[in-house]
Design an enzyme around this catalytic site. Sequence first.
Site, PDB file in Angstrom:
ATOM      1  N   ARG A  39      41.094  36.830  83.055  1.00 60.30           N
ATOM      2  CA  ARG A  39      40.724  36.934  81.644  1.00 60.30           C
ATOM      3  C   ARG A  39      41.507  38.014  81.074  1.00 60.30           C
ATOM      4  NH1 ARG A  39      34.481  37.729  80.526  1.00 60.30           N
ATOM      5  NH2 ARG A  39      35.214  38.377  78.709  1.00 60.30           N
TER       6      ARG A  39
ATOM      7  N   ARG B 297      36.853  45.772  71.927  1.00 56.37           N
ATOM      8  CA  ARG B 297      35.678  45.239  72.359  1.00 56.37           C
ATOM      9  C   ARG B 297      34.481  46.146  72.178  1.00 56.37           C
ATOM     10  NH1 ARG B 297      37.375  42.367  77.478  1.00 56.37           N
ATOM     11  NH2 ARG B 297      35.041  41.610  77.929  1.00 56.37           N
TER      12      ARG B 297
HETATM   13  P1  AMP Z   1      31.871  37.861  76.928  1.00 56.47           P
HETATM   14  O1  AMP Z   1      32.163  36.964  77.949  1.00 56.47           O
HETATM   15  O2  AMP Z   1      30.375  37.844  76.597  1.00 56.47           O
HETATM   16  O3  AMP Z   1      32.463  39.228  77.217  1.00 56.47           O
HETATM   17  O4  AMP Z   1      32.549  37.552  75.647  1.00 56.47           O
HETATM   18  C1  AMP Z   1      33.872  37.269  75.483  1.00 56.47           C
HETATM   19  C2  AMP Z   1      34.319  37.055  74.118  1.00 56.47           C
HETATM   20  O5  AMP Z   1      33.803  35.956  73.536  1.00 56.47           O
HETATM   21  C3  AMP Z   1      33.975  38.186  73.177  1.00 56.47           C
HETATM   22  O6  AMP Z   1      34.834  39.360  73.051  1.00 56.47           O
HETATM   23  C4  AMP Z   1      33.943  37.537  71.960  1.00 56.47           C
HETATM   24  O7  AMP Z   1      35.195  37.304  71.462  1.00 56.47           O
HETATM   25  C5  AMP Z   1      33.375  36.025  72.150  1.00 56.47           C
HETATM   26  N1  AMP Z   1      31.843  35.993  72.130  1.00 56.47           N
HETATM   27  C6  AMP Z   1      31.126  35.984  72.844  1.00 56.47           C
HETATM   28  N2  AMP Z   1      29.854  35.910  72.484  1.00 56.47           N
HETATM   29  C7  AMP Z   1      30.010  36.263  71.316  1.00 56.47           C
HETATM   30  C8  AMP Z   1      29.015  36.316  70.160  1.00 56.47           C
HETATM   31  N3  AMP Z   1      27.745  36.158  70.386  1.00 56.47           N
HETATM   32  N4  AMP Z   1      29.415  36.387  69.017  1.00 56.47           N
HETATM   33  C9  AMP Z   1      30.669  36.554  68.635  1.00 56.47           C
HETATM   34  N5  AMP Z   1      31.806  36.367  69.698  1.00 56.47           N
HETATM   35  C10 AMP Z   1      31.254  36.201  70.847  1.00 56.47           C
END
Ligand code: AMP
Length: 371
Positions: free
Chosen positions: A312, A324
């Site tokens: 990733r 983030r």
């Molecule tokens: P994660 O796998 O939950 O760490 O998500 C990876 C990326 O997906 C995040 O850094 C955001 O760019 C996008 N993302 C995931 N969930 C959301 C959300 N609920 N709202 C906005 N962006 C999201």
Amino acid sequence: MIKLHDKYFKPFISEGEIQAAIKKMADSIAEDYKEEVPIFVGVLNGSFMFVSDFLKAYQHPCEVSFVRLSSYQGLTSTGIVETLLDVPENINGRSVIILEDIIDTGRTVKKLIDLFSATNVKEFKIATMFYKSEVYSGEYDIDYFGMKIEDKFIVGYGLDYNELGRNLKEVYQLNQKHMINIVLFGKPGAGKGTQASFLKEKYNLKHISTGDVFRYNIKNGTELGKLAKSYIDKGDLVPDEVTINMLQDEVEKNADASGFIFDGFPRTTAQAKALDEFLASKQMKIDATIALEANDEELIKRLLDRGKISGRSDDQDESKIRNRFEEYNEKTAPLKDYYDIQGKFHSVNGIGSIEDITSRLAKVIEELQEA
Ligand code: AMP
């Protein structure tokens, strides 16, 4: 609410109601049989409690005996009724009144009639404590019943779910709608995905990770994927409107789920509000938001390690990770108050072995299920 094996049951018929119904039935049977000494024949195992209370309420001379049949396994009747203990001896010329705990489809009734029609009893009657008259399909008209009940799976007062629950004084019914919806909350790297994968198995929940849905769309080159990619690559949040619609689609797709674990959603107050409104429109709600707490240094280490394996891009660059975290602090952290005000916020130490953290989360979830 009580739990037997994997299922939840809620109170249905109180001890007082049961005893009152038994008294009434015993009086009416006594009216019909007080001039003779009938033999009451309990059908084991389920009827033992009913037989005992019934006989205490029956104020005239009588005898008691048992047959043992079995047909239930788990929640549905197997359809095959086995005789495990046969009709009592010396019943020729006597009036026999069967005491059953419950009559539903009538398969057991049929078996009992078969058993007793081979004997020379004077009279054969059936009395049941609980009677599911709507599902009873037998030809034999039930002679006496304590209470008619709807077609619900019940336990207690002699009745069991895989042998548990027989000792309860009152009757409980299966709680089919005890849905549990949980938000797993925490910074990137807190272990939400890892824990969700265990919890979904343990509690039979559907896991929705918005990050995973985005990555799936990116991999498959969908419009949604193309749109989300630019934000995700920088470590920014994808716009609310896009994410909310996507989440709603995922819930709709799994309408039959017994509950959801939301992982990575909501991440903004607008998303949390949209989620509440959307769930309310479906007679659902969030039961709890559980935060996995860990410090930034630990999280950065975990994310960089994960980035080496997962590939990733947002996990491989410390400046993206920090971005983030900033997004989290600014937009997501305020949700703590949003859920706290509703009394739904729980916090769990997210540092330790995976199993230990799962147990900490399980403790919170089990408290919710018992509530
Ligand atoms: P994660 O796998 O939950 O760490 O998500 C990876 C990326 O997906 C995040 O850094 C955001 O760019 C996008 N993302 C995931 N969930 C959301 C959300 N609920 N709202 C906005 N962006 C999201």
